[in-house]
Write a protein that holds these residues in place. Structure first.
Motif, PDB file in Angstrom:
ATOM      1  N   VAL A   1      47.674  38.467  29.843  1.00  0.00           N
ATOM      2  CA  VAL A   1      46.605  39.470  29.918  1.00  0.00           C
ATOM      3  C   VAL A   1      45.249  38.797  29.738  1.00  0.00           C
ATOM      4  CG1 VAL A   1      45.560  41.437  28.723  1.00  0.00           C
ATOM      5  CG2 VAL A   1      48.005  41.454  29.246  1.00  0.00           C
ATOM      6  N   SER A   2      45.127  37.921  28.759  1.00  0.00           N
ATOM      7  CA  SER A   2      43.875  37.220  28.501  1.00  0.00           C
ATOM      8  C   SER A   2      43.461  36.373  29.707  1.00  0.00           C
ATOM      9  CB  SER A   2      44.029  36.338  27.262  1.00  0.00           C
ATOM     10  OG  SER A   2      42.840  35.667  26.993  1.00  0.00           O
ATOM     11  N   LEU A   3      44.402  35.680  30.294  1.00  0.00           N
ATOM     12  CA  LEU A   3      44.122  34.866  31.472  1.00  0.00           C
ATOM     13  C   LEU A   3      43.667  35.731  32.648  1.00  0.00           C
ATOM     14  CD1 LEU A   3      44.235  32.041  32.789  1.00  0.00           C
ATOM     15  CD2 LEU A   3      46.601  32.584  33.415  1.00  0.00           C
ATOM     16  N   LEU A   4      44.362  36.824  32.899  1.00  0.00           N
ATOM     17  CA  LEU A   4      44.018  37.701  34.021  1.00  0.00           C
ATOM     18  C   LEU A   4      42.667  38.388  33.822  1.00  0.00           C
ATOM     19  CD1 LEU A   4      47.522  39.228  34.785  1.00  0.00           C
ATOM     20  CD2 LEU A   4      46.264  37.550  36.169  1.00  0.00           C
ATOM     21  N   ARG A   5      42.304  38.645  32.591  1.00  0.00           N
ATOM     22  CA  ARG A   5      40.975  39.230  32.315  1.00  0.00           C
ATOM     23  C   ARG A   5      39.855  38.282  32.746  1.00  0.00           C
ATOM     24  NH1 ARG A   5      42.364  41.871  26.726  1.00  0.00           N
ATOM     25  NH2 ARG A   5      42.843  43.968  27.461  1.00  0.00           N
ATOM     26  N   GLY A   6      40.113  36.991  32.716  1.00  0.00           N
ATOM     27  CA  GLY A   6      39.126  36.001  33.099  1.00  0.00           C
ATOM     28  C   GLY A   6      39.035  35.779  34.600  1.00  0.00           C
ATOM     29  N   MET A   7      39.815  36.514  35.382  1.00  0.00           N
ATOM     30  CA  MET A   7      39.824  36.350  36.836  1.00  0.00           C
ATOM     31  C   MET A   7      39.624  37.693  37.546  1.00  0.00           C
ATOM     32  SD  MET A   7      42.812  33.584  37.463  1.00  0.00           S
ATOM     33  CE  MET A   7      44.003  33.857  36.169  1.00  0.00           C
ATOM     34  N   PRO A   8      38.464  38.318  37.391  1.00  0.00           N
ATOM     35  CA  PRO A   8      38.272  39.652  37.965  1.00  0.00           C
ATOM     36  C   PRO A   8      38.251  39.677  39.492  1.00  0.00           C
ATOM     37  CG  PRO A   8      36.204  38.815  37.096  1.00  0.00           C
ATOM     38  CD  PRO A   8      37.275  37.854  36.679  1.00  0.00           C
ATOM     39  N   ASN A   9      38.030  38.538  40.144  1.00  0.00           N
ATOM     40  CA  ASN A   9      37.967  38.498  41.605  1.00  0.00           C
ATOM     41  C   ASN A   9      39.211  37.894  42.240  1.00  0.00           C
ATOM     42  OD1 ASN A   9      35.342  39.615  41.667  1.00  0.00           O
ATOM     43  ND2 ASN A   9      34.525  37.630  41.071  1.00  0.00           N
ATOM     44  N   LEU A  10      40.298  37.888  41.519  1.00  0.00           N
ATOM     45  CA  LEU A  10      41.552  37.313  41.989  1.00  0.00           C
ATOM     46  C   LEU A  10      42.075  38.078  43.202  1.00  0.00           C
ATOM     47  CD1 LEU A  10      43.791  35.227  41.243  1.00  0.00           C
ATOM     48  CD2 LEU A  10      44.889  37.069  39.979  1.00  0.00           C
ATOM     49  N   CYS A  11      42.285  37.364  44.304  1.00  0.00           N
ATOM     50  CA  CYS A  11      42.784  38.011  45.528  1.00  0.00           C
ATOM     51  C   CYS A  11      44.255  37.717  45.772  1.00  0.00           C
ATOM     52  CB  CYS A  11      41.975  37.554  46.734  1.00  0.00           C
ATOM     53  SG  CYS A  11      40.287  38.153  46.716  1.00  0.00           S
TER      54      CYS A  11
END
Length: 122
Positions: A15-25
């Motif tokens: 969750v912490s890692l994904l929060r740091g990637m808001p533009n992940l495609c």
């Protein structure tokens, strides 16, 4: 990302890692297959994922997720299917014994018109 499993201990870090990637495609989550993997991954349901307010969900277009034992990965896949409005394709690699979970994912109310591909891991 290559993980051992969607263990309860790993989910908060994910969750912490994904929060740091808001533009992940594009997202690929694989796992190291291990026959001794326990079903220690069952604490986080789809409601938990919704409460995390992960911004990438609004941008992601392609997801490949390899499910390990337990339900955390299944619930994460369900969260993506039900909330990713720009999703174009999702590939779900599953274990043979996860047929009930695959039916649950098939029954998800998808936000997009994505193509969903199920592959059995041998």
């Amino acid at each position: 990302m290559d993980i051992r499993s969607f263990s309860d201990e790993l989910v908060p870090a994910l969750v912490s890692l994904l929060r740091g990637m808001p533009n992940l495609c594009t997202l690929y989550i694989g796992y190291h297959s291990s026959r001794d993997t326990k079903s220690d991954a069952s604490r986080f349901d789809v409601e938990h994922w919704k409460l995390q307010h992960l911004e990438f969900i609004h941008q992601t277009e392609e997801v490949t997720i390899a499910l390990s034992s337990g339900s955390n990965g299944i619930e994460f896949a369900r969260y993506i299917l039900e909330n990713a409005e720009k999703l174009e394709q999702m590939t779900i690699i599953h274990l043979p014994e996860q047929s009930d979970a695959i039916q649950k994912l098939n029954d998800s109310k998808m936000m997009s018109k994505a193509t969903v591909i199920f592959k059995e891991d041998s």
